[in-house]
Design a protein around this motif. Structure first.
Motif, short mmCIF file in Angstrom:
data_model
loop_
_atom_site.label_atom_id
_atom_site.label_comp_id
_atom_site.label_asym_id
_atom_site.label_seq_id
_atom_site.Cartn_x
_atom_site.Cartn_y
_atom_site.Cartn_z
N LEU A 74 -23.38 -8.08 -35.63
CA LEU A 74 -23.91 -6.85 -35.08
C LEU A 74 -24.45 -5.99 -36.22
O LEU A 74 -24.08 -6.18 -37.37
N LEU A 75 -25.30 -5.10 -35.95
CA LEU A 75 -25.90 -4.14 -36.89
C LEU A 75 -27.05 -4.72 -37.71
O LEU A 75 -27.92 -3.99 -38.12
N GLU A 76 -27.07 -6.01 -37.94
CA GLU A 76 -28.01 -6.60 -38.90
C GLU A 76 -29.47 -6.30 -38.60
O GLU A 76 -30.25 -6.05 -39.50
N LYS A 77 -29.87 -6.34 -37.35
CA LYS A 77 -31.27 -6.08 -36.98
C LYS A 77 -31.43 -4.80 -36.17
O LYS A 77 -32.46 -4.54 -35.59
N GLU A 78 -30.39 -3.99 -36.16
CA GLU A 78 -30.39 -2.75 -35.36
C GLU A 78 -31.26 -1.67 -36.00
O GLU A 78 -31.39 -1.59 -37.21
N SER A 79 -31.78 -0.81 -35.15
CA SER A 79 -32.43 0.41 -35.60
C SER A 79 -31.34 1.47 -35.72
O SER A 79 -30.59 1.72 -34.78
N ILE A 80 -31.25 2.08 -36.88
CA ILE A 80 -30.20 3.06 -37.15
C ILE A 80 -30.79 4.46 -36.95
O ILE A 80 -31.72 4.86 -37.63
N TYR A 81 -30.20 5.19 -36.00
CA TYR A 81 -30.70 6.52 -35.65
C TYR A 81 -30.06 7.62 -36.49
O TYR A 81 -30.63 8.69 -36.64
N LEU A 93 -24.93 5.53 -35.98
CA LEU A 93 -25.44 5.56 -34.61
C LEU A 93 -26.63 4.62 -34.48
O LEU A 93 -27.58 4.70 -35.27
N THR A 94 -26.56 3.73 -33.48
CA THR A 94 -27.68 2.84 -33.18
C THR A 94 -28.24 3.23 -31.81
O THR A 94 -27.86 4.26 -31.26
N LYS A 95 -29.07 2.39 -31.25
CA LYS A 95 -29.72 2.71 -29.98
C LYS A 95 -28.73 3.01 -28.86
O LYS A 95 -28.92 3.94 -28.10
N GLU A 96 -27.66 2.22 -28.74
CA GLU A 96 -26.71 2.41 -27.65
C GLU A 96 -25.26 2.38 -28.10
O GLU A 96 -24.36 2.46 -27.27
N ARG A 97 -25.03 2.27 -29.40
CA ARG A 97 -23.66 2.10 -29.90
C ARG A 97 -23.39 3.01 -31.09
O ARG A 97 -24.30 3.43 -31.78
N ILE A 98 -22.09 3.26 -31.30
CA ILE A 98 -21.65 4.01 -32.47
C ILE A 98 -20.60 3.17 -33.18
O ILE A 98 -19.64 2.71 -32.56
N PHE A 99 -20.81 2.94 -34.48
CA PHE A 99 -19.89 2.16 -35.30
C PHE A 99 -19.20 3.10 -36.29
O PHE A 99 -19.77 4.10 -36.70
N PHE A 100 -17.99 2.73 -36.71
CA PHE A 100 -17.22 3.55 -37.65
C PHE A 100 -16.75 2.68 -38.81
O PHE A 100 -16.35 1.54 -38.63
N PHE A 101 -16.82 3.27 -40.02
CA PHE A 101 -16.42 2.57 -41.23
C PHE A 101 -15.55 3.47 -42.09
O PHE A 101 -15.73 4.69 -42.10
N LYS A 102 -14.63 2.87 -42.81
CA LYS A 102 -13.79 3.58 -43.77
C LYS A 102 -14.41 3.35 -45.15
O LYS A 102 -14.66 2.21 -45.55
N VAL A 103 -14.66 4.44 -45.87
CA VAL A 103 -15.18 4.36 -47.23
C VAL A 103 -13.98 4.19 -48.15
O VAL A 103 -13.08 5.03 -48.18
N ILE A 104 -13.94 3.06 -48.86
CA ILE A 104 -12.86 2.80 -49.81
C ILE A 104 -13.44 2.77 -51.21
O ILE A 104 -14.66 2.79 -51.39
N GLU A 120 -19.69 2.46 -26.98
CA GLU A 120 -20.97 2.53 -26.27
C GLU A 120 -21.16 3.95 -25.75
O GLU A 120 -20.23 4.57 -25.26
N THR A 121 -22.39 4.43 -25.86
CA THR A 121 -22.67 5.79 -25.40
C THR A 121 -22.94 5.85 -23.90
O THR A 121 -22.91 6.92 -23.32
N GLY A 122 -23.23 4.71 -23.29
CA GLY A 122 -23.56 4.70 -21.87
C GLY A 122 -25.01 5.04 -21.62
O GLY A 122 -25.45 5.15 -20.49
N SER A 123 -25.78 5.21 -22.69
CA SER A 123 -27.19 5.56 -22.58
C SER A 123 -27.86 5.29 -23.92
O SER A 123 -27.20 5.09 -24.93
#
Length: 168
Positions: A74-81, A93-104, A120-123
């Motif tokens: 996932l994420l590899e070819k996504e458009s990042i908003y 934030l992508t087109k329909e999803r939100i991902f979370f990462f921990k900065v270490i 998923e944002t549902g929209s």
């Protein structure tokens, strides 16, 4: 960020980061959509067709941020908003999803939220978000505003609801 990669000025000269078609060190795409800087001075780069890269401040190494689920990347070819950093949490934030990462200290670690790989944002996100407070966001979608609240006390929890404007 440009349509031809990232140009970074260090006070003396420009360093240029671009897509490398040969698969060597480089960005996933030259089409830079959004930028953010984390607490370790790493630069997060969201592209319009190649996902997320992070340039590490210590060694200028370029990380390709990917998330695996069921053998799919996932994420590899996504458009990042949008990308936002709160303390040590990166929100992508992508087109329909939100991902979370921990900065270490020496990289990035994907975080499951509410036992899911992404929220998923549902929209479809329409390219706008606004941080209302440290842990609250409003996200513009094609079906109206969504309200996102983060709870990071023990384990990251996320609530996403329709935003309701109250008129007195």
């Amino acid at each position: 960020g440009t349509n031809d990669g990232l140009n970074r000025y260090d006070g003396y000269e420009f360093n240029m980061y671009r897509y490398n078609a040969d698969g060597g060190r480089g960005l996933n795409s030259n089409l830079i959509q959004t930028l953010a800087e984390d607490k370790n001075n790493n630069i997060w780069i969201g592209t319009s067709d190649g996902g997320v890269n992070v340039i590490q401040s210590l060694n200028q190494e370029i990380l390709n941020i990917s998330v695996l689920e069921k053998q799919s990347s996932l994420l590899e070819k996504e458009s990042i908003y949008g990308i936002d950093i709160i303390d040590s949490i990166a929100i992508v934030l992508t087109k329909e999803r939100i991902f979370f990462f921990k900065v270490i200290e020496n990289g990035v670690h994907h975080i499951k939220v509410n036992n899911k790989v992404f929220i998923e944002t549902g929209s479809t996100i329409t390219n706008c978000y606004h941080r209302v407070s440290k842990n609250e966001f409003i996200i513009g979608t094609k079906h109206g505003l969504k309200f996102l609240r983060l709870n990071n006390e023990k384990e990251l929890e996320v609530n996403i609801t329709d935003h309701e404007k109250k008129i007195n």
